[in-house]
Design an enzyme around this catalytic site. Structure first.
Site, PDB file in Angstrom:
ATOM      1  N   LYS A  48       0.834  -1.212   0.000  1.00 46.94           N
ATOM      2  CA  LYS A  48       0.000   0.000   0.000  1.00 46.94           C
ATOM      3  C   LYS A  48       0.870   1.264   0.000  1.00 46.94           C
ATOM      4  O   LYS A  48       2.070   1.188   0.282  1.00 46.94           O
ATOM      5  CB  LYS A  48      -0.933  -0.017   1.219  1.00 46.94           C
ATOM      6  N   ARG A 146     -10.979  -0.376  14.217  1.00 47.23           N
ATOM      7  CA  ARG A 146     -10.874   0.326  12.939  1.00 47.23           C
ATOM      8  C   ARG A 146     -11.935  -0.260  12.007  1.00 47.23           C
ATOM      9  O   ARG A 146     -13.026   0.262  11.960  1.00 47.23           O
ATOM     10  CB  ARG A 146      -9.453   0.184  12.374  1.00 47.23           C
ATOM     11  N   HIS A 175      -6.022  -7.470  13.173  1.00 44.43           N
ATOM     12  CA  HIS A 175      -4.867  -6.557  13.087  1.00 44.43           C
ATOM     13  C   HIS A 175      -4.507  -6.040  14.478  1.00 44.43           C
ATOM     14  O   HIS A 175      -5.384  -5.688  15.260  1.00 44.43           O
ATOM     15  CB  HIS A 175      -5.212  -5.389  12.154  1.00 44.43           C
ATOM     16  N   ARG A 231       1.822 -10.665   7.459  1.00 41.32           N
ATOM     17  CA  ARG A 231       1.685  -9.522   6.546  1.00 41.32           C
ATOM     18  C   ARG A 231       2.843  -8.560   6.794  1.00 41.32           C
ATOM     19  O   ARG A 231       2.833  -7.787   7.743  1.00 41.32           O
ATOM     20  CB  ARG A 231       0.338  -8.816   6.780  1.00 41.32           C
ATOM     21  N   TYR A 275      13.499  31.805   4.087  1.00 43.91           N
ATOM     22  CA  TYR A 275      12.243  32.416   4.539  1.00 43.91           C
ATOM     23  C   TYR A 275      12.203  32.561   6.052  1.00 43.91           C
ATOM     24  O   TYR A 275      12.593  31.659   6.784  1.00 43.91           O
ATOM     25  CB  TYR A 275      11.056  31.528   4.142  1.00 43.91           C
ATOM     26  N   CYS A 322      12.511  25.127   1.886  1.00 46.62           N
ATOM     27  CA  CYS A 322      11.557  25.726   0.950  1.00 46.62           C
ATOM     28  C   CYS A 322      10.800  24.614   0.230  1.00 46.62           C
ATOM     29  O   CYS A 322      11.020  23.440   0.479  1.00 46.62           O
ATOM     30  CB  CYS A 322      12.292  26.593  -0.068  1.00 46.62           C
ATOM     31  N   MET A 323       9.919  24.986  -0.693  1.00 51.45           N
ATOM     32  CA  MET A 323       9.149  23.975  -1.397  1.00 51.45           C
ATOM     33  C   MET A 323      10.045  23.086  -2.261  1.00 51.45           C
ATOM     34  O   MET A 323       9.860  21.870  -2.317  1.00 51.45           O
ATOM     35  CB  MET A 323       8.072  24.635  -2.271  1.00 51.45           C
ATOM     36  N   ASP A 324      11.041  23.698  -2.911  1.00 56.51           N
ATOM     37  CA  ASP A 324      11.846  22.951  -3.876  1.00 56.51           C
ATOM     38  C   ASP A 324      13.349  23.022  -3.636  1.00 56.51           C
ATOM     39  O   ASP A 324      14.126  22.482  -4.416  1.00 56.51           O
ATOM     40  CB  ASP A 324      11.590  23.496  -5.296  1.00 56.51           C
TER      41      ASP A 324
END
Ligand SMILES: *Cc1c(COP(=O)(O)O)cnc(C)c1O
Length: 389
Positions: A48, A146, A175, A231, A275, A322-324
């Site tokens: 997953k 759950r 689980h 699992r 920033y 920063c973002m990038d």
């Protein structure tokens, strides 16, 4: 195609110096170590969340070739993608059924989790309509709260399952909420509750379906919970579920996150960086810029906390991420444009940064560090069979 051959990798790496390197041979070795630890039991590989960031399709294709017994995913879409890519290994969707998904499960031979009598009846009706038998695993809630029928009401679901003609009741599972902690009290309570549910079959002299409950924590710490199948999630990727968990199976991380120095400068004393000016130089220093940021999944909360490896040494990430892009203070040492930067992983000399390190800096767990790595970061695969499917 979702896979990258050698030349595509080169092209991609020319485009963007930041990438994830996934070693398929390490995944195989981890799978084998887990298989050895559980003996004759089957191992379900949990795929997953883009295979915990490692790349759903490529990891599935590799493990299918390695003979993995079963795959587990969270959502139907993940299973459908694997079927579309030609993966024929049995796949269990661990999540609940939503809306009218049941025919899609049945038509693509995807195993359904039945978590209530109503859902089981809906599966039976849909399967009969299609004239195709559905593969079903019953889900029992023994203390996670759950999904799943409560252990004290499980008998009704089990009784109903005996009456099904169009459902193959292939498995029954539960689980754990705390199988990775040092204190296993709750896990053992859950196990005892599950055992009473399983007694249903013995009391009626019925053959038990495939029983599974062990996640990574239980693989490591609760051999009595291995039953017929385990699992394996995070352990398969070479990471331990918690610092507390006993490390009874030796695995190694399969993923490294790398980038390159793209800019070098000298910063004068008392000059803030990035920033918000949260970091300020106290003396003249050398600072490099790395083209990766929170937009790639490198948590902003690690600003002024994280470290990276350049030329065999760990250096601090300074100022806001920063973002990038982000900045690293290398003091008065040298680094050059194009030098490799390891954000997660180990260099040849053994200097390493683990998913647990990042988790600690970000205030989260290794699971979130791995699954948070954005899909815009190219995945590059080494090892395994380079043949395309
Ligand atoms: C995610 C998941 C697992 C795997 O958990 P790990 O701790 O990563 O081993 C196993 N079973 C279920 C139902 C899950 O949702």
């Amino acid at each position: 195609m979702h896979t990258l051959n050698e030349s595509v990798i080169e092209e991609n790496m020319g485009l963007r110096p930041t990438y994830l390197q996934i070693n398929l041979n390490t995944l195989t070795a981890n799978y084998q170590a887990i298989q050895q630890a559980v003996g004759q039991r089957a191992v379900m590989v949990i795929l997953k969340a883009n295979a915990y960031g490692h790349g759903l399709v490529r990891v599935a294709q590799h493990m299918a070739q390695e003979g993995a017994a079963y795959f587990g995913v969270a959502y139907l879409e993940e299973a459908l993608l694997l079927r579309q890519e030609g993966v024929t290994t049995p796949i269990l969707v661990l999540g609940g059924i939503v809306g009218n998904q049941i025919p899609l499960f049945i038509q693509h031979d995807i195993t359904i989790t039945a978590s209530s009598v109503e859902k089981l009846e809906a599966i039976e009706i849909a399967a009969q309509k299609l004239g195709i038998r559905a593969r079903v695993h019953l889900k029992i809630d023994t203390g996670m709260e759950r999904i799943g029928v409560h252990y004290y009401s499980a008998e009704a679901l089990q009784e109903a399952s005996l009456a099904c003609e169009w459902c193959e009741i292939e498995g029954i599972y539960s689980h754990f909420a705390n199988s990775d902690s040092a204190d296993l009290t709750h896990a053992k309570t859950q196990l005892a509750r599950f055992q009473t549910v399983l007694n249903f079959y013995d009391q009626r002299n019925l053959r038990r379906p495939c029983v599974h409950v062990g996640n990574s924590g239980a693989i490591l710490q609760l051999p009595e919970a291995h039953f017929d199948m385990v699992r394996a999630g995070i352990l398969f990727y070479g990471v331990y579920p918690d610092r507390e968990t006993m490390r009874t199976v030796a695995v190694r991380p399969a993923l490294a996150w790398k980038s390159k120095v793209v800019y070098f400068k000298v910063v004068q004393p008392n000059h803030p960086v990035s920033y918000g000016s949260t970091w300020r130089s106290d003396k003249m220093t050398r600072i490099v810029t790395i083209p990766v940021g929170y937009g790639d999944g490198y948590f902003r909360s690690m600003s002024n906390r994280a470290e990276v490896i350049i030329r065999g040494k760990r250096y601090p990430v300074i100022g806001r991420i920063c973002m990038d892009q982000m900045m690293v203070d290398i003091g008065w040492e040298s680094a050059y444009n194009d030098d490799e930067v390891i954000l997660l992983g180990e260099d040849e000399s053994g200097v390493a940064i683990s998913a647990d390190d990042l988790a600690e800096w970000a205030g989260t767990i290794a699971y979130e560090v791995l699954t948070n790595i954005n899909t815009r970061v190219p995945r590059v695969y080494v090892g395994g069979n380079s043949a395309r499917y």
